[in-house]
Design a protein around this motif. Structure first.
Motif, short mmCIF file in Angstrom:
data_model
loop_
_atom_site.label_atom_id
_atom_site.label_comp_id
_atom_site.label_asym_id
_atom_site.label_seq_id
_atom_site.Cartn_x
_atom_site.Cartn_y
_atom_site.Cartn_z
N ASP A 24 66.26 35.03 40.28
CA ASP A 24 67.62 34.95 41.38
C ASP A 24 68.72 34.11 40.99
O ASP A 24 68.80 32.90 41.01
N ASP A 25 69.80 34.97 40.32
CA ASP A 25 71.03 34.13 39.88
C ASP A 25 71.62 33.37 41.23
O ASP A 25 72.50 32.38 40.78
N LYS A 26 71.32 33.65 42.22
CA LYS A 26 72.13 33.11 43.31
C LYS A 26 71.72 31.54 43.48
O LYS A 26 72.44 30.90 44.10
N VAL A 27 70.79 31.25 42.79
CA VAL A 27 70.26 29.91 43.03
C VAL A 27 71.30 28.96 42.26
O VAL A 27 71.46 27.82 42.70
N GLY A 28 71.85 29.50 41.22
CA GLY A 28 72.82 28.85 40.51
C GLY A 28 72.41 27.58 39.81
O GLY A 28 73.22 26.55 39.63
N MET A 29 71.05 27.23 39.56
CA MET A 29 70.83 26.05 39.00
C MET A 29 70.03 26.35 37.78
O MET A 29 69.19 27.41 37.60
N SER A 30 70.06 25.39 36.91
CA SER A 30 69.30 25.58 35.78
C SER A 30 68.32 24.44 35.83
O SER A 30 68.45 23.43 36.48
N ARG A 31 67.35 24.49 35.00
CA ARG A 31 66.24 23.51 34.97
C ARG A 31 66.58 22.04 34.97
O ARG A 31 66.20 21.24 35.45
N SER A 32 67.73 21.81 33.93
CA SER A 32 68.11 20.30 34.09
C SER A 32 68.83 19.88 35.24
O SER A 32 69.15 18.67 35.23
N ASP A 33 69.21 20.90 36.06
CA ASP A 33 69.82 20.32 37.44
C ASP A 33 68.76 19.70 38.54
O ASP A 33 69.07 18.95 39.50
N PHE A 34 67.28 19.84 38.12
CA PHE A 34 66.55 19.47 39.17
C PHE A 34 65.93 18.17 38.76
O PHE A 34 65.85 17.64 37.55
N GLY A 35 65.66 17.55 39.87
CA GLY A 35 65.13 16.07 39.95
C GLY A 35 64.71 15.39 40.93
O GLY A 35 64.85 16.06 42.17
N ILE A 36 64.26 14.32 40.84
CA ILE A 36 63.70 13.61 42.09
C ILE A 36 64.31 12.13 41.98
O ILE A 36 64.36 11.34 40.97
N GLU A 37 64.84 11.78 43.20
CA GLU A 37 65.18 10.42 43.43
C GLU A 37 64.64 9.25 44.16
O GLU A 37 64.30 9.75 45.33
N ILE A 38 64.37 7.99 43.78
CA ILE A 38 63.83 7.17 44.72
C ILE A 38 64.57 5.94 44.85
O ILE A 38 65.58 5.60 43.99
N LYS A 39 65.08 5.68 46.31
CA LYS A 39 65.94 4.65 46.39
C LYS A 39 65.25 3.84 47.34
O LYS A 39 64.36 4.04 48.24
N LEU A 40 65.40 2.35 47.03
CA LEU A 40 64.84 1.39 47.79
C LEU A 40 65.81 0.49 48.66
O LEU A 40 66.95 0.19 48.06
N ASP A 41 65.56 0.27 49.80
CA ASP A 41 66.23 -0.57 50.66
C ASP A 41 65.58 -1.80 51.31
O ASP A 41 64.96 -1.65 52.20
N GLN A 42 65.93 -2.79 50.67
CA GLN A 42 65.09 -4.02 51.07
C GLN A 42 65.52 -4.54 52.37
O GLN A 42 64.60 -4.58 53.37
N GLY A 43 66.87 -4.39 52.79
CA GLY A 43 67.20 -4.76 54.03
C GLY A 43 66.42 -3.92 55.18
O GLY A 43 66.11 -4.30 56.24
N ALA A 44 66.34 -2.66 55.07
CA ALA A 44 65.87 -1.76 56.14
C ALA A 44 64.34 -1.37 55.89
O ALA A 44 63.67 -0.78 56.67
N ARG A 45 63.94 -2.13 54.75
CA ARG A 45 62.54 -2.09 54.32
C ARG A 45 62.01 -0.35 54.16
O ARG A 45 61.12 0.07 54.77
N THR A 46 62.83 0.51 53.52
CA THR A 46 62.63 1.77 53.34
C THR A 46 62.45 2.21 52.08
O THR A 46 63.19 1.60 51.06
N ILE A 47 61.74 3.01 51.70
CA ILE A 47 61.57 3.58 50.43
C ILE A 47 62.17 5.26 50.68
O ILE A 47 61.64 5.90 51.52
N THR A 48 63.15 5.79 49.94
CA THR A 48 63.65 6.99 50.27
C THR A 48 63.06 8.01 48.98
O THR A 48 63.61 7.61 47.80
N VAL A 49 62.54 8.98 49.15
CA VAL A 49 62.23 10.06 48.06
C VAL A 49 62.99 11.08 48.35
O VAL A 49 62.85 11.98 49.39
#
Ligand SMILES: Nc1ncnc2c1ncn2[C@@H]1O[C@H](COP(=O)(O)OP(=O)(O)OP(=O)(O)O)[C@@H](O)[C@H]1O
Length: 638
Positions: free
Chosen positions: A50-75
């Motif tokens: 489906d060309d409409k997705v408009g993304m290629s393999r290298s665009d995909f990823g997972i990000e992890i963020k840590l926030d000590q103050g709020a005590r949160t992990i975001t994925v």
């Protein structure tokens, strides 16, 4: 906003997670990351067609963020995302496979002492609650402009409300629990700890898992600083990719430890037992591919049902094309789990087209050979291990022989095990043949419900006495297998029921012929008395301490008849065996019958009927009229 309730079973699972005494709470990260990776797989697959997705393999990823103050992990992932309905249905009820399996296991171990099981296979999204007291999932599904936010603080329910999100994908925020004496949840806010966990559990994930890491570097020397002045350091933030992204099956076998293979298997295929065998394939040639296959140690609970789906995971250059590609596995090896990755399968191929590609056929034929070879290796090098495998999947191998008119018998024959009278343990056919006595013409077998009963079968007595080994066949399919096999190493397989199973000397033969002559009238009388119940009454060549036994002529054995009888009516005409009542003329009971036949026909008929019922009992065949049988016995006792 009204809180919605979790489904009852989900609630129980959730409670288990929240109050988990399990020490490996760290696995929550593996579960969340693997869900993100699945979501990326789905969108990456879509983008192929489906060309409409408009993304290629290298665009995909997972990000992890840590926030000590709020005590949160975001994925965060930019995968397929979830609609409002999907948020509710996927996160509001127990998901499939892993969680369900988990629930089953928990039910079986009522006391919960098996808590260690938790970490051994996927427990899914809910594991976030092992470390968090609040989880917020914000998601925008591919193809939708809306974003929705699912939020829950545990077992008392969840809310779903409209939200905003600029990009497609899912963001999961886990608010960590307060530290306690036993558990320092705060350690999951340490970037090095998280980085190590990603390496440990998710290194092979094929999308980059990125996180900002604090780095240190030497400051450039300011002008005029003395040569020997102490160097100055500064800290800065840098996004780092934490995983190597090399899937385990792409790594050379010599660099992967057995433990890594085992834990990959357990995580990926949700088993908590180590596999019985690991098979690695790296093929180049007509089709280039890598495969990593596993033979499970035990059959999944649904293995012998229609619900079980066979197949291997199929990747094309690292992109998941199909979760269970059935064409890669022949039916007789349908228990095998694993992964195949080939660069030679077109990425744009649709799943329907895939079924017809030649490449798949080549791979599947090759894998079949490898699996066979590995099973043989197990049989030769680790007999107890093979016998465990056999208990789990032997039946499947037997079905494989019986299927398609024996098309696969040559491949599968030397994987067979049967219980043997000789050493009271399993034997291969080759082992049997190698132990055969010099004068032994046949490979003997007896078929029936269980080994103990078979060992006492009247017709085995003389064979055993002569020192011949007998294979005891206790599965319904066994006699079909034997018929398909016919011969093994030029030796015919022969039922102990066969009229000429026991070899006879010339004298024995003459004696037998004489007995037939002497008993002709009696045999006719027995047949007449019993009518259609039997095809024939015969002087037995095989009985010793018993007076009678029931055997059968023709292609349908008594065991096959039992099997056909057990099928539902719809299965067509029921085949019946041609029953033969064998009499041992040297037995006192038959002598009594003979003298009654000469003096008192009524009594002789009574004896014949009783002996007929005895033969049914010993063959484990149903007594058509138990009341009549009892009356006959009363009559005898008078
Ligand atoms: N990041 C995500 N993006 C899109 N969908 C997701 C995401 N995380 C979870 N889901 C959806 O929620 C479902 C439930 O997840 P959960 O982890 O509980 O079970 P599962 O992944 O299906 O099975 P398992 O128990 O093996 O992990 C998933 O099947 C998926 O459809």
């Amino acid at each position: 906003m009204a809180k919605k309730q979790f489904k009852a079973e989900s609630k129980r699972l959730l409670e288990l997670m929240i109050h988990s005494i399990y020490t490996h709470k760290e696995i929550f990260l593996r579960e969340i990351v693997s869900n993100a990776s699945d979501a990326l797989d789905k969108l990456a697959y879509l983008s192929l067609t489906d060309d409409k997705v408009g993304m290629s393999r290298s665009d995909f990823g997972i990000e992890i963020k840590l926030d000590q103050g709020a005590r949160t992990i975001t994925v965060t992932d930019n995968g397929i995302g979830m609609t409002k309905e999907e948020l509710e249905s996927n996160l509001g009820v127990i998901a499939r496979s892993g969680s369900l399996q988990f629930k089953k296991e928990m039910e079986q171990s009522s006391s919960g002492e098996n808590m260690d099981i938790i970490g051994q296979f996927g427990v899914g999204f809910y594991s976030a609650f092992m470390v968090s007291d609040e989880v917020t999932v914000t998601s925008r599904a591919y193809g939708s402009d809306e974003a929705w936010r699912w939020k829950s603080a545990g077992a008392d329910g969840y809310t779903v409300e409209e939200s905003r999100k600029d990009t497609v994908g899912t963001e999961i925020v886990m608010k960590l629990k307060e530290d306690t004496e036993e558990e320092q949840y705060g350690r999951f806010l340490d970037a090095h700890e998280i980085s190590a966990l990603v390496k440990k559990y998710s290194d092979y994930i094929r999308y980059p898992i990125r996180m900002e890491m604090v780095k240190h570097r030497r400051k450039d020397k300011a002008e005029g600083t003395a040569e020997n002045a102490a160097p100055e350091w500064e800290t800065y933030m840098e996004t780092e990719t934490l995983n190597s992204m090399v899937p385990i099956w792409q790594r050379p076998k010599s660099e992967v430890s057995d433990e890594e293979y085992r834990s990959f298997y357990k995580e990926k295929f949700m088993d908590y037992e180590d596999p019985a065998a690991v098979i690695t394939v790296s093929a180049e040639g007509a089709v280039t591919y890598k495969a990593l296959l596993f033979v499970p140690a035990r059959a999944p609970f649904d293995f012998y049902t229609r619900e079980f789906e066979k197949g291997l995971q199929l990747y094309s250059s690292g992109v998941l094309i199909m979760d269970k590609c059935p064409e890669l596995l022949p039916d007789h090896f349908r228990f095998v789990r694993g992964v195949v990755d080939s660069q030679d399968l077109s990425l744009n191929i649709s799943r329907e087209m895939l079924q017809h590609t030649r490449g798949l056929k080549v791979i599947s034929a090759n894998l079949e050979k490898k699996i066979k070879a590995e099973l043989r290796k197990l049989l030769e090098n680790d007999r107890p291990g093979y016998e465990r495998f056999w208990k789990a999947f032997g039946l499947q191998i037997k079905y494989g022989i019986a299927a398609e008119y024996g098309a696969h018998k040559d491949l599968l024959r030397d994987l067979l095990l049967f219980y043997s009278s000789a050493e009271e343990k399993y034997a291969t056919l080759a082992e049997y043949v190698s132990r055969m006595k010099e004068d032994q013409k046949y490979i003997y077998y007896a078929a029936g419900d269980n080994v103990a009963r078979l060992g006492k079968l009247p017709q085995t007595e003389r064979l055993l006495e002569k020192g011949y080994e007998i294979l005891y066949l206790t599965d319904e399919v066994d006699e079909f297998v034997v018929q398909i096999l016919g011969k093994v190493e030029e030796k015919e397989l022969k039922s102990v029921n066969d009229d000429n199973a026991v070899p006879e000397s010339k004298e024995e033969q003459e004696k037998h012929d004489k007995q037939i002559e002497e008993n002709r009238g009696l045999l006719d009388f027995v047949k007449e008395t019993l009518g259609d119940k039997i095809k024939e009454a015969r002087v037995s060549r095989k009985l010793k301490s018993h007076a009678v036994c029931m055997t059968a002529d023709g292609p349908v054995s008594l065991e096959m008849e039992k099997y056909f009888r057990s099928l539902p009516d719809a299965a067509g005409e029921k085949l019946t065996a041609e029953r033969v009542l064998e009499l041992n003329p040297e037995h006192p009971a038959v002598e009594a019958l003979r003298s009654a036949f000469e003096t008192d026909r009524e009594k002789a008929a009574l004896y014949a009927r009783v002996l007929y019922y005895q033969s049914l009992l010993m063959a484990d065949l149903p007594i058509e009229d138990p009341a009549e049988y009892s009356r006959l016995v009363y009559e005898l006792m008078k």
